[in-house]
Design an enzyme around this catalytic site. Structure first.
Site, short mmCIF file in Angstrom:
data_model
loop_
_atom_site.label_atom_id
_atom_site.label_comp_id
_atom_site.label_asym_id
_atom_site.label_seq_id
_atom_site.Cartn_x
_atom_site.Cartn_y
_atom_site.Cartn_z
N THR A 179 35.76 31.77 21.28
CA THR A 179 36.56 30.59 20.94
C THR A 179 35.72 29.45 20.42
OG1 THR A 179 38.29 31.15 22.53
CG2 THR A 179 38.09 28.84 21.96
N SER B 286 35.63 38.12 21.78
CA SER B 286 34.93 38.99 22.72
C SER B 286 35.85 40.03 23.34
CB SER B 286 34.18 38.19 23.79
OG SER B 286 35.05 37.72 24.78
N THR C 219 34.66 33.90 26.12
CA THR C 219 34.74 33.89 27.59
C THR C 219 35.38 35.16 28.14
OG1 THR C 219 36.88 32.75 27.52
CG2 THR C 219 34.90 31.36 27.68
N ASP C 220 36.22 35.84 27.34
CA ASP C 220 36.99 36.96 27.90
C ASP C 220 36.10 38.03 28.52
OD1 ASP C 220 39.32 35.74 27.19
OD2 ASP C 220 39.74 37.01 25.45
N THR D 147 35.60 47.07 45.27
CA THR D 147 36.91 46.59 45.75
C THR D 147 37.57 45.75 44.67
OG1 THR D 147 38.09 45.26 47.37
CG2 THR D 147 35.82 44.59 46.89
N GLN D 148 38.89 45.86 44.60
CA GLN D 148 39.62 45.00 43.66
C GLN D 148 39.92 43.65 44.29
OE1 GLN D 148 44.20 46.29 43.78
NE2 GLN D 148 42.92 47.97 43.10
N CYS D 149 39.51 43.47 45.57
CA CYS D 149 39.67 42.15 46.20
C CYS D 149 38.76 41.13 45.53
CB CYS D 149 39.29 42.20 47.67
SG CYS D 149 40.60 42.83 48.69
N1 ASP Z 1 39.32 35.42 23.20
C1 ASP Z 1 38.19 34.52 23.25
C2 ASP Z 1 36.94 35.37 23.37
O1 ASP Z 1 36.66 35.87 24.42
C3 ASP Z 1 38.29 33.59 24.42
C4 ASP Z 1 37.19 32.58 24.56
O2 ASP Z 1 36.13 32.67 23.96
O3 ASP Z 1 37.39 31.62 25.34
O4 ASP Z 1 36.25 35.54 22.38
#
Ligand code: ASP
Length: 326
Positions: A14, A61, A92-93, A275-277
């Site tokens: 992003t 990402s 961030t993903d 764990t998925q916790c």
């Molecule tokens: N979809 C974007 C990515 O992961 C989200 C982000 O960067 O905040 O590239």
């Protein structure tokens, strides 16, 4: 130090995106736009270390594949001796997966590698891009940081412990089983006693990944053997990561499910368990519904995050380790 020089490796996310009719899309030229924005920020930017920018073709990402990691690790390793620290601008993903993978590829690193990105693109009103980049550059100039870390919002997190926790908040990351390495308030409060201090010399790797080598399966009520057999039918799948319940539990009354896991591990597929916790660890033997996994050859992975476990399986297998070694 005035001679400190940082390399920014920009790979997408992003932070560098632009609006389109279908939502945000990656766009090239983030390095130039970043310099322009920092010039606009004036005196604040003067306090930052000098940096060069190396741009890879930008991706959202969500389009990350393990094969990207090799190119990025190679770029960092080729530039290692020429810079004091490194910043990776990433979406961030899947930042948590890449941070972990880089940590496992840059073993024995003696310089900082700081990942960051943004929730709102650079240049858009209320963007967090510039603040995150400035913080990441500051931390990448800290010679005491000898690890891969994610700098985002108000925190610095260890790269192999971090998870994305919010699609909305500026503080988008957290480490459920860990404490932050730094808190970013008016001052940058680095918790030096928490930093990695040991180095046994560089043992860098940039192995040839097979994107399909590791599959993951999140347990849910009613999940059966069919799902395990479907995933492990692919001969290129060499590890299966279970996201189990609680302390590492699975449906122990489902014989066919356990047999499918045992068959996969008998064929040399590494079957591992997290764990998925959100918080806590796999505790083999705490419940009979967890103990059954030992009989099926499943490896308990304590309190590793699913992202770190998945990335570590990939790095080990790509590096040539056989199932027993993994
Ligand atoms: N979809 C974007 C990515 O992961 C989200 C982000 O960067 O905040 O590239």
């Amino acid at each position: 130090h005035p001679m400190t020089r940082i390399l920014i490796l920009s790979v997408g996310g992003t932070i560098g995106m632009v609006a389109s009719a279908r939502g945000y899309v990656p766009a090239p030229g983030l390095g130039e736009r970043l310099r322009h924005a920092l010039r606009g920020a004036g005196a604040a930017a003067d306090a930052l270390p000098a940096f060069d920018v190396l741009e890879q073709p930008p991706i959202d990402s969500a389009d990350l594949r393990p094969t990207h990691w090799r190119a990025w690790a190679q770029a960092l390793q080729a530039a290692w001796d020429d810079y004091d620290g490194f910043v990776l601008l990433h979406g961030t993903d899947t930042m948590a997966w890449s941070a972990a993978a880089l940590a496992f590829m840059l073993r024995g690193q003696d310089k900082p590698v700081i990942l960051t990105g943004a929730q709102v693109p650079l240049g858009v009103a209320r963007s967090d891009a510039l603040a995150n980049v400035c913080a990441a550059l500051t931390l990448a100039a800290c010679a005491d940081v000898r690890e891969v870390a994610v700098c985002f919002g108000r925190h610095l997190w260890r790269g192999c412990r971090v998870r994305k926790v919010s699609a909305q908040r500026f503080d988008a990351f957290a480490a459920p089983n860990d404490e932050p390495l730094a808190e970013l308030g008016i001052a940058v409060a680095l918790h030096r006693q928490r930093l990695w201090r040991w180095s046994h010399g560089r043992r860098f790797a940039a192995p040839p990944f097979d994107d399909r080598a590791v599959a993951a399966l999140a347990l849910h009520p009613g999940l059966g053997a069919v799902a395990v057999r479907a995933l492990t039918a692919d001969a290129r799948v060499r590890a299966l990561l279970l996201h189990s319940y609680g302390a590492g539990n699975v449906p122990a009354q489902d014989r066919a499910f356990l047999d499918a896991l045992a068959d996969a591990s008998a064929r040399g597929v590494v079957v591992a368990n997290v764990t998925q916790c959100w918080h806590g660890a796999v505790d083999p033997g705490a419940y009979a519904t967890g103990s059954v996994l030992a009989d099926a050859g499943v490896v308990p992975l304590a309190d590793m995050t699913p992202e770190a476990a998945w990335a570590k399986l990939h790095v080990l297998l790509a590096g040539g380790a056989d199932a027993a070694t993994v």
